[in-house]
Motif scaffolding. Sequence first.
Motif, PDB file in Angstrom:
ATOM      1  N   PRO A 228     -41.606 -23.030  28.410  1.00  0.00           N
ATOM      2  CA  PRO A 228     -40.739 -23.522  29.490  1.00  0.00           C
ATOM      3  C   PRO A 228     -41.303 -24.704  30.282  1.00  0.00           C
ATOM      4  O   PRO A 228     -40.540 -25.562  30.724  1.00  0.00           O
ATOM      5  CB  PRO A 228     -40.562 -22.290  30.386  1.00  0.00           C
ATOM      6  CG  PRO A 228     -40.720 -21.136  29.458  1.00  0.00           C
ATOM      7  CD  PRO A 228     -41.741 -21.574  28.439  1.00  0.00           C
ATOM      8  N   LYS A 229     -42.628 -24.782  30.402  1.00  0.00           N
ATOM      9  CA  LYS A 229     -43.125 -25.881  31.251  1.00  0.00           C
ATOM     10  C   LYS A 229     -42.939 -27.261  30.608  1.00  0.00           C
ATOM     11  O   LYS A 229     -42.965 -28.273  31.302  1.00  0.00           O
ATOM     12  CB  LYS A 229     -44.563 -25.652  31.734  1.00  0.00           C
ATOM     13  CG  LYS A 229     -45.570 -25.505  30.647  1.00  0.00           C
ATOM     14  CD  LYS A 229     -46.952 -25.186  31.234  1.00  0.00           C
ATOM     15  CE  LYS A 229     -47.981 -25.093  30.131  1.00  0.00           C
ATOM     16  NZ  LYS A 229     -47.546 -24.282  28.945  1.00  0.00           N
ATOM     17  N   THR A 230     -42.672 -27.291  29.298  1.00  0.00           N
ATOM     18  CA  THR A 230     -42.424 -28.594  28.651  1.00  0.00           C
ATOM     19  C   THR A 230     -40.927 -28.834  28.405  1.00  0.00           C
ATOM     20  O   THR A 230     -40.549 -29.827  27.779  1.00  0.00           O
ATOM     21  CB  THR A 230     -43.147 -28.674  27.287  1.00  0.00           C
ATOM     22  OG1 THR A 230     -42.562 -27.681  26.413  1.00  0.00           O
ATOM     23  CG2 THR A 230     -44.638 -28.426  27.398  1.00  0.00           C
ATOM     24  N   ALA A 231     -40.067 -27.925  28.884  1.00  0.00           N
ATOM     25  CA  ALA A 231     -38.622 -28.055  28.602  1.00  0.00           C
ATOM     26  C   ALA A 231     -38.073 -29.357  29.198  1.00  0.00           C
ATOM     27  O   ALA A 231     -38.509 -29.796  30.271  1.00  0.00           O
ATOM     28  CB  ALA A 231     -37.873 -26.857  29.180  1.00  0.00           C
ATOM     29  N   LEU A 232     -37.104 -29.953  28.509  1.00  0.00           N
ATOM     30  CA  LEU A 232     -36.506 -31.203  28.989  1.00  0.00           C
ATOM     31  C   LEU A 232     -35.438 -30.948  30.061  1.00  0.00           C
ATOM     32  O   LEU A 232     -34.971 -31.871  30.711  1.00  0.00           O
ATOM     33  CB  LEU A 232     -35.904 -31.986  27.815  1.00  0.00           C
ATOM     34  CG  LEU A 232     -36.917 -32.426  26.744  1.00  0.00           C
ATOM     35  CD1 LEU A 232     -36.223 -33.198  25.621  1.00  0.00           C
ATOM     36  CD2 LEU A 232     -38.025 -33.285  27.358  1.00  0.00           C
ATOM     37  N   GLN A 237     -36.400 -22.170  35.174  1.00  0.00           N
ATOM     38  CA  GLN A 237     -35.582 -20.948  35.171  1.00  0.00           C
ATOM     39  C   GLN A 237     -35.473 -20.332  33.778  1.00  0.00           C
ATOM     40  O   GLN A 237     -34.748 -19.356  33.586  1.00  0.00           O
ATOM     41  CB  GLN A 237     -34.185 -21.240  35.735  1.00  0.00           C
ATOM     42  CG  GLN A 237     -33.366 -22.176  34.852  1.00  0.00           C
ATOM     43  CD  GLN A 237     -32.103 -22.683  35.526  1.00  0.00           C
ATOM     44  OE1 GLN A 237     -32.073 -22.870  36.739  1.00  0.00           O
ATOM     45  NE2 GLN A 237     -31.034 -22.876  34.775  1.00  0.00           N
ATOM     46  N   SER A 238     -36.191 -20.918  32.807  1.00  0.00           N
ATOM     47  CA  SER A 238     -36.094 -20.418  31.432  1.00  0.00           C
ATOM     48  C   SER A 238     -37.131 -19.330  31.185  1.00  0.00           C
ATOM     49  O   SER A 238     -38.293 -19.481  31.588  1.00  0.00           O
ATOM     50  CB  SER A 238     -36.337 -21.564  30.439  1.00  0.00           C
ATOM     51  OG  SER A 238     -35.371 -22.570  30.629  1.00  0.00           O
ATOM     52  N   LEU A 239     -36.727 -18.265  30.512  1.00  0.00           N
ATOM     53  CA  LEU A 239     -37.677 -17.222  30.134  1.00  0.00           C
ATOM     54  C   LEU A 239     -38.487 -17.701  28.939  1.00  0.00           C
ATOM     55  O   LEU A 239     -37.964 -18.383  28.051  1.00  0.00           O
ATOM     56  CB  LEU A 239     -36.945 -15.936  29.739  1.00  0.00           C
ATOM     57  CG  LEU A 239     -36.060 -15.284  30.800  1.00  0.00           C
ATOM     58  CD1 LEU A 239     -35.522 -13.942  30.282  1.00  0.00           C
ATOM     59  CD2 LEU A 239     -36.802 -15.085  32.122  1.00  0.00           C
ATOM     60  N   ASN A 240     -39.778 -17.334  28.906  1.00  0.00           N
ATOM     61  CA  ASN A 240     -40.526 -17.560  27.674  1.00  0.00           C
ATOM     62  C   ASN A 240     -40.229 -16.397  26.733  1.00  0.00           C
ATOM     63  O   ASN A 240     -39.492 -15.471  27.085  1.00  0.00           O
ATOM     64  CB  ASN A 240     -42.030 -17.771  27.945  1.00  0.00           C
ATOM     65  CG  ASN A 240     -42.680 -16.541  28.563  1.00  0.00           C
ATOM     66  OD1 ASN A 240     -42.250 -15.410  28.308  1.00  0.00           O
ATOM     67  ND2 ASN A 240     -43.704 -16.742  29.378  1.00  0.00           N
TER      68      ASN A 240
END
Length: 263
Positions: A228-232, A237-240
């Motif tokens: 999630p920490k690299t999501a664009l 708010q994204s679950l791993n």
Amino acid sequence: MKKPSKTVKIGSMTLGGSGFAVIAGPCSVESREQFQTTAQWVKKHGAQALRGGLFKLRTDPSSFQGLGEDAYKLAFSVKSETNLPFISEITDPRQVSDLEEVVDAFQVGSRNMHNYALLKELGQSRKPILLKRGLAALYKEWILAAEHISKWGNDQIVLCERGIRTFETSTRNTFDLNSVALAKRDTPYPVLADPSHGTGDASLVIPMSLAAAAAGADGLLIEVHPDPKTALSDGFQSLNFKQFEDLMSRLNRILPALQRDLQ
Ligand code: PEP
Ligand code: MN
């Protein structure tokens, strides 16, 4: 008087019956590797459908806008490999004819709930419509938006509560579970809850998912990302993967008490 409840079928998934549905995947489709690994993981842990944004309407025009049409093939092949229905947001009536070859249901995003030209176009499509509540829409305006679709002939509508803007700033949005219970009581449509956007905080997604199930939601829309920490988009708010697995195991423990099950 409430009309009789409807069930809506999106590919192999039925919404609004006794089953409980989890639709999961990344906020945005970013690459084959990212979408494929996420799709395989959520399927393995019980998701019945995939989500993944191709067209992203971002508040900041300089941020990632989605891969758009360039990712149609990629999305189609991942959905075929996993054999799961795929739901993605439509942002412009001109996308209908091509995007309908790729998706099993169109998502109308929060920013477009009031886009009546788009709702009219979708009212003439045969695909189910997942209608998100506008980010500052009254409950009543959301239900009337569904009528903007159904009046053109398409009654395959699924409502989705995704939080609204209020004076509260501790969370991205105020997740209005009242509206989930109200829509279940007063409308014929299946109702989903989106605690990812509803809270804007991955650490709140599991508790609010369980609360939504207990409030009578027919299912959840959950953002999941391999890292999630690299999501664009919407990484915060994204679950791993581990958190998604945890969500599903907790849901599996409470659903029997609600006389529901993941189909
Ligand atoms: C999404 O589902 O990623 C999205 C953009 O949602 P919303 O329209 O609720 O902001
Ligand atoms: Mn998102």
